[in-house]
Design a protein around this motif. Structure first.
Motif, PDB file in Angstrom:
ATOM      1  N   TRP A   6     -53.062  31.065  -5.983  1.00  0.00           N
ATOM      2  CA  TRP A   6     -51.816  31.592  -6.551  1.00  0.00           C
ATOM      3  C   TRP A   6     -51.254  32.678  -5.649  1.00  0.00           C
ATOM      4  O   TRP A   6     -51.943  33.646  -5.350  1.00  0.00           O
ATOM      5  CB  TRP A   6     -52.074  32.182  -7.937  1.00  0.00           C
ATOM      6  CG  TRP A   6     -52.308  31.150  -8.978  1.00  0.00           C
ATOM      7  CD1 TRP A   6     -53.470  30.481  -9.222  1.00  0.00           C
ATOM      8  CD2 TRP A   6     -51.357  30.659  -9.912  1.00  0.00           C
ATOM      9  NE1 TRP A   6     -53.302  29.600 -10.253  1.00  0.00           N
ATOM     10  CE2 TRP A   6     -52.021  29.693 -10.696  1.00  0.00           C
ATOM     11  CE3 TRP A   6     -50.020  30.953 -10.159  1.00  0.00           C
ATOM     12  CZ2 TRP A   6     -51.367  29.006 -11.723  1.00  0.00           C
ATOM     13  CZ3 TRP A   6     -49.383  30.266 -11.183  1.00  0.00           C
ATOM     14  CH2 TRP A   6     -50.046  29.306 -11.953  1.00  0.00           C
ATOM     15  N   LYS A   7     -50.011  32.520  -5.250  1.00  0.00           N
ATOM     16  CA  LYS A   7     -49.335  33.596  -4.520  1.00  0.00           C
ATOM     17  C   LYS A   7     -48.889  34.638  -5.543  1.00  0.00           C
ATOM     18  O   LYS A   7     -48.735  34.337  -6.727  1.00  0.00           O
ATOM     19  CB  LYS A   7     -48.161  33.030  -3.741  1.00  0.00           C
ATOM     20  CG  LYS A   7     -48.671  32.052  -2.661  1.00  0.00           C
ATOM     21  CD  LYS A   7     -47.621  31.633  -1.727  1.00  0.00           C
ATOM     22  CE  LYS A   7     -47.416  32.721  -0.719  1.00  0.00           C
ATOM     23  NZ  LYS A   7     -46.433  32.379   0.287  1.00  0.00           N
ATOM     24  N   PRO A  56     -42.304  22.158   2.853  1.00  0.00           N
ATOM     25  CA  PRO A  56     -43.387  21.287   2.397  1.00  0.00           C
ATOM     26  C   PRO A  56     -43.705  21.445   0.912  1.00  0.00           C
ATOM     27  O   PRO A  56     -44.761  21.047   0.448  1.00  0.00           O
ATOM     28  CB  PRO A  56     -44.566  21.800   3.226  1.00  0.00           C
ATOM     29  CG  PRO A  56     -44.337  23.288   3.244  1.00  0.00           C
ATOM     30  CD  PRO A  56     -42.829  23.444   3.329  1.00  0.00           C
ATOM     31  N   VAL A  57     -42.782  22.024   0.152  1.00  0.00           N
ATOM     32  CA  VAL A  57     -43.035  22.344  -1.255  1.00  0.00           C
ATOM     33  C   VAL A  57     -42.726  21.151  -2.149  1.00  0.00           C
ATOM     34  O   VAL A  57     -41.706  20.484  -1.990  1.00  0.00           O
ATOM     35  CB  VAL A  57     -42.211  23.579  -1.688  1.00  0.00           C
ATOM     36  CG1 VAL A  57     -42.350  23.856  -3.167  1.00  0.00           C
ATOM     37  CG2 VAL A  57     -42.630  24.798  -0.883  1.00  0.00           C
ATOM     38  N   ARG A  58     -43.633  20.937  -3.093  1.00  0.00           N
ATOM     39  CA  ARG A  58     -43.476  19.887  -4.094  1.00  0.00           C
ATOM     40  C   ARG A  58     -43.160  20.526  -5.446  1.00  0.00           C
ATOM     41  O   ARG A  58     -43.516  21.677  -5.667  1.00  0.00           O
ATOM     42  CB  ARG A  58     -44.759  19.056  -4.193  1.00  0.00           C
ATOM     43  CG  ARG A  58     -45.049  18.301  -2.905  1.00  0.00           C
ATOM     44  CD  ARG A  58     -46.405  17.592  -2.959  1.00  0.00           C
ATOM     45  NE  ARG A  58     -46.610  16.834  -1.750  1.00  0.00           N
ATOM     46  CZ  ARG A  58     -46.179  15.589  -1.550  1.00  0.00           C
ATOM     47  NH1 ARG A  58     -45.558  14.944  -2.506  1.00  0.00           N
ATOM     48  NH2 ARG A  58     -46.381  14.974  -0.405  1.00  0.00           N
ATOM     49  N   ASP A  95     -32.880  28.188  -3.029  1.00  0.00           N
ATOM     50  CA  ASP A  95     -32.786  29.463  -2.303  1.00  0.00           C
ATOM     51  C   ASP A  95     -34.048  30.291  -2.500  1.00  0.00           C
ATOM     52  O   ASP A  95     -34.554  30.894  -1.553  1.00  0.00           O
ATOM     53  CB  ASP A  95     -31.561  30.263  -2.748  1.00  0.00           C
ATOM     54  CG  ASP A  95     -30.251  29.658  -2.272  1.00  0.00           C
ATOM     55  OD1 ASP A  95     -30.276  28.790  -1.362  1.00  0.00           O
ATOM     56  OD2 ASP A  95     -29.198  30.040  -2.820  1.00  0.00           O
ATOM     57  N   ARG A  96     -34.535  30.335  -3.735  1.00  0.00           N
ATOM     58  CA  ARG A  96     -35.755  31.115  -3.993  1.00  0.00           C
ATOM     59  C   ARG A  96     -36.947  30.532  -3.237  1.00  0.00           C
ATOM     60  O   ARG A  96     -37.723  31.262  -2.630  1.00  0.00           O
ATOM     61  CB  ARG A  96     -36.061  31.160  -5.487  1.00  0.00           C
ATOM     62  CG  ARG A  96     -37.340  31.923  -5.735  1.00  0.00           C
ATOM     63  CD  ARG A  96     -37.559  32.309  -7.149  1.00  0.00           C
ATOM     64  NE  ARG A  96     -38.861  32.947  -7.256  1.00  0.00           N
ATOM     65  CZ  ARG A  96     -39.625  32.878  -8.303  1.00  0.00           C
ATOM     66  NH1 ARG A  96     -39.222  32.257  -9.387  1.00  0.00           N
ATOM     67  NH2 ARG A  96     -40.800  33.457  -8.305  1.00  0.00           N
ATOM     68  N   ILE A  97     -37.087  29.228  -3.257  1.00  0.00           N
ATOM     69  CA  ILE A  97     -38.206  28.590  -2.554  1.00  0.00           C
ATOM     70  C   ILE A  97     -38.102  28.843  -1.050  1.00  0.00           C
ATOM     71  O   ILE A  97     -39.093  29.165  -0.398  1.00  0.00           O
ATOM     72  CB  ILE A  97     -38.251  27.072  -2.863  1.00  0.00           C
ATOM     73  CG1 ILE A  97     -38.516  26.821  -4.360  1.00  0.00           C
ATOM     74  CG2 ILE A  97     -39.279  26.360  -1.990  1.00  0.00           C
ATOM     75  CD1 ILE A  97     -39.783  27.453  -4.900  1.00  0.00           C
ATOM     76  N   ARG A  98     -36.906  28.741  -0.497  1.00  0.00           N
ATOM     77  CA  ARG A  98     -36.719  29.012   0.938  1.00  0.00           C
ATOM     78  C   ARG A  98     -37.100  30.448   1.281  1.00  0.00           C
ATOM     79  O   ARG A  98     -37.736  30.706   2.305  1.00  0.00           O
ATOM     80  CB  ARG A  98     -35.277  28.737   1.348  1.00  0.00           C
ATOM     81  CG  ARG A  98     -34.943  27.269   1.389  1.00  0.00           C
ATOM     82  CD  ARG A  98     -33.482  27.034   1.716  1.00  0.00           C
ATOM     83  NE  ARG A  98     -33.177  25.623   1.652  1.00  0.00           N
ATOM     84  CZ  ARG A  98     -32.022  25.128   1.234  1.00  0.00           C
ATOM     85  NH1 ARG A  98     -31.046  25.937   0.860  1.00  0.00           N
ATOM     86  NH2 ARG A  98     -31.825  23.841   1.205  1.00  0.00           N
ATOM     87  N   ARG A  99     -36.708  31.384   0.414  1.00  0.00           N
ATOM     88  CA  ARG A  99     -37.074  32.806   0.643  1.00  0.00           C
ATOM     89  C   ARG A  99     -38.582  32.982   0.586  1.00  0.00           C
ATOM     90  O   ARG A  99     -39.163  33.677   1.417  1.00  0.00           O
ATOM     91  CB  ARG A  99     -36.408  33.709  -0.389  1.00  0.00           C
ATOM     92  CG  ARG A  99     -34.978  34.039  -0.088  1.00  0.00           C
ATOM     93  CD  ARG A  99     -34.436  35.202  -0.930  1.00  0.00           C
ATOM     94  NE  ARG A  99     -34.770  35.113  -2.338  1.00  0.00           N
ATOM     95  CZ  ARG A  99     -34.044  34.451  -3.250  1.00  0.00           C
ATOM     96  NH1 ARG A  99     -32.953  33.800  -2.889  1.00  0.00           N
ATOM     97  NH2 ARG A  99     -34.399  34.446  -4.510  1.00  0.00           N
ATOM     98  N   LEU A 100     -39.231  32.333  -0.374  1.00  0.00           N
ATOM     99  CA  LEU A 100     -40.683  32.443  -0.492  1.00  0.00           C
ATOM    100  C   LEU A 100     -41.372  31.896   0.755  1.00  0.00           C
ATOM    101  O   LEU A 100     -42.336  32.492   1.248  1.00  0.00           O
ATOM    102  CB  LEU A 100     -41.182  31.684  -1.729  1.00  0.00           C
ATOM    103  CG  LEU A 100     -40.836  32.297  -3.072  1.00  0.00           C
ATOM    104  CD1 LEU A 100     -41.188  31.327  -4.201  1.00  0.00           C
ATOM    105  CD2 LEU A 100     -41.543  33.621  -3.261  1.00  0.00           C
ATOM    106  N   LEU A 101     -40.872  30.795   1.258  1.00  0.00           N
ATOM    107  CA  LEU A 101     -41.472  30.184   2.456  1.00  0.00           C
ATOM    108  C   LEU A 101     -41.249  31.045   3.709  1.00  0.00           C
ATOM    109  O   LEU A 101     -42.070  31.029   4.607  1.00  0.00           O
ATOM    110  CB  LEU A 101     -40.924  28.769   2.673  1.00  0.00           C
ATOM    111  CG  LEU A 101     -41.341  27.738   1.631  1.00  0.00           C
ATOM    112  CD1 LEU A 101     -40.630  26.432   1.889  1.00  0.00           C
ATOM    113  CD2 LEU A 101     -42.841  27.562   1.591  1.00  0.00           C
ATOM    114  N   SER A 102     -40.155  31.763   3.742  1.00  0.00           N
ATOM    115  CA  SER A 102     -39.882  32.588   4.922  1.00  0.00           C
ATOM    116  C   SER A 102     -40.824  33.796   5.000  1.00  0.00           C
ATOM    117  O   SER A 102     -40.962  34.396   6.063  1.00  0.00           O
ATOM    118  CB  SER A 102     -38.428  33.053   4.943  1.00  0.00           C
ATOM    119  OG  SER A 102     -38.186  33.992   3.916  1.00  0.00           O
ATOM    120  N   PHE A 103     -41.481  34.130   3.888  1.00  0.00           N
ATOM    121  CA  PHE A 103     -42.427  35.244   3.882  1.00  0.00           C
ATOM    122  C   PHE A 103     -43.842  34.812   4.235  1.00  0.00           C
ATOM    123  O   PHE A 103     -44.721  35.641   4.371  1.00  0.00           O
ATOM    124  CB  PHE A 103     -42.435  35.956   2.516  1.00  0.00           C
ATOM    125  CG  PHE A 103     -41.180  36.731   2.257  1.00  0.00           C
ATOM    126  CD1 PHE A 103     -40.831  37.807   3.043  1.00  0.00           C
ATOM    127  CD2 PHE A 103     -40.328  36.364   1.227  1.00  0.00           C
ATOM    128  CE1 PHE A 103     -39.665  38.520   2.808  1.00  0.00           C
ATOM    129  CE2 PHE A 103     -39.157  37.069   0.979  1.00  0.00           C
ATOM    130  CZ  PHE A 103     -38.827  38.149   1.785  1.00  0.00           C
TER     131      PHE A 103
END
Length: 104
Positions: A6-7, A56-58, A95-103
């Protein structure tokens, strides 16, 4: 079986969802967690069960709760990025998923 990781943001999502549901109806948060546990057990057995949402998020729908579990399958296990109610605007979710992946 792969480990579930879990992140921090996903843990916060779960705590908030639990609190919100319990505020609406006593026991609703616990019922959500039971559905989530069932979903996670399924996910451990079939990690690629859900369709890709944003590489790569499902996204895996948690029963009839209206919530989606956003995760990726990596060498270290199944990484849970977020729990989001699917009634939100799809672009807001993306947008939220993209932000999470950028971190990462």
């Amino acid at each position: 079986m792969p480990e579930i990781v879990w992140k921090g943001g996903a843990q916060n999502d779960l705590l908030q969802i639990f609190a919100d549901l319990e505020e609406l109806s006593e026991g609703a948060g616990e019922r959500f967690v039971q559905k989530l546990d069932f979903t996670l057990d399924n996910l451990r057995t079939h990690p690629e069960i859900a369709p890709l949402f944003e590489e790569p998020v499902r996204r895996l729908v948690i029963g009839s709760t209206g919530y989606g579990l956003f995760y990726s399958v990596e060498a270290r296990g199944i990484i849970i990025h977020a729990l989001i109610h699917l009634s939100k605007n799809p672009e807001t979710i993306r947008d939220r998923i993209r932000r999470l992946l950028s971190f990462d």
